[in-house]
Design a protein around this motif. Sequence first.
Motif, short mmCIF file in Angstrom:
data_model
loop_
_atom_site.label_atom_id
_atom_site.label_comp_id
_atom_site.label_asym_id
_atom_site.label_seq_id
_atom_site.Cartn_x
_atom_site.Cartn_y
_atom_site.Cartn_z
N ASN A 2 1.01 -1.32 0.26
CA ASN A 2 -0.17 -0.15 0.12
C ASN A 2 0.86 1.28 -0.19
OD1 ASN A 2 -2.50 -1.69 -0.20
ND2 ASN A 2 -2.71 -1.33 2.35
N ARG A 3 1.85 1.20 0.72
CA ARG A 3 2.57 2.42 0.93
C ARG A 3 3.65 2.92 -0.61
NH1 ARG A 3 7.93 3.02 4.90
NH2 ARG A 3 8.85 4.90 4.62
N LEU A 4 3.83 1.28 -1.37
CA LEU A 4 4.35 2.00 -3.28
C LEU A 4 3.15 2.28 -3.56
CD1 LEU A 4 6.85 1.38 -5.20
CD2 LEU A 4 5.33 -1.19 -5.77
N ALA A 5 1.75 1.95 -3.88
CA ALA A 5 1.08 2.19 -4.51
C ALA A 5 0.50 4.04 -4.11
CB ALA A 5 -0.34 1.36 -4.35
N THR A 9 1.12 6.65 -7.01
CA THR A 9 -0.53 7.99 -6.80
C THR A 9 0.69 9.25 -6.32
OG1 THR A 9 -1.22 5.97 -5.55
CG2 THR A 9 -2.43 8.53 -6.25
N HIS A 10 0.84 9.37 -5.31
CA HIS A 10 1.48 10.68 -5.63
C HIS A 10 2.65 11.54 -6.22
CE1 HIS A 10 3.13 14.09 -3.11
NE2 HIS A 10 4.48 13.73 -3.20
N PHE A 11 3.33 10.53 -7.31
CA PHE A 11 4.51 10.24 -8.04
C PHE A 11 3.63 10.92 -9.43
CE2 PHE A 11 6.87 9.23 -11.43
CZ PHE A 11 7.78 10.24 -11.39
N SER A 12 2.57 10.14 -9.90
CA SER A 12 1.85 10.31 -10.75
C SER A 12 0.90 11.23 -10.61
CB SER A 12 0.68 8.89 -10.83
OG SER A 12 -0.30 9.66 -12.22
#
Length: 70
Positions: A2-5, A9-12
């Motif tokens: 979940n942390r990676l996702a 999402t933040h990077f996107s």
Amino acid sequence: MNRLAAHLTHFSSLAHSAARDFIQDEDGVTVVEIILVLVVLISLVVIFRKQLTNIVKDILDRAARDARGV
């Protein structure tokens, strides 16, 4: 996972925001400014055509003389 996702999402969203800002940026050189610079340069060439022609001829004559000396 979940942390990676969350990071993805933040990077996107950051990438999307940066792309939107880049597209909407109006600080660059525009076509109108380029055309105005070209008009000024062409006008200067037309105004000083004789002087420019004499300068170029003088430079070429000097280069030819120096080339014969070599």
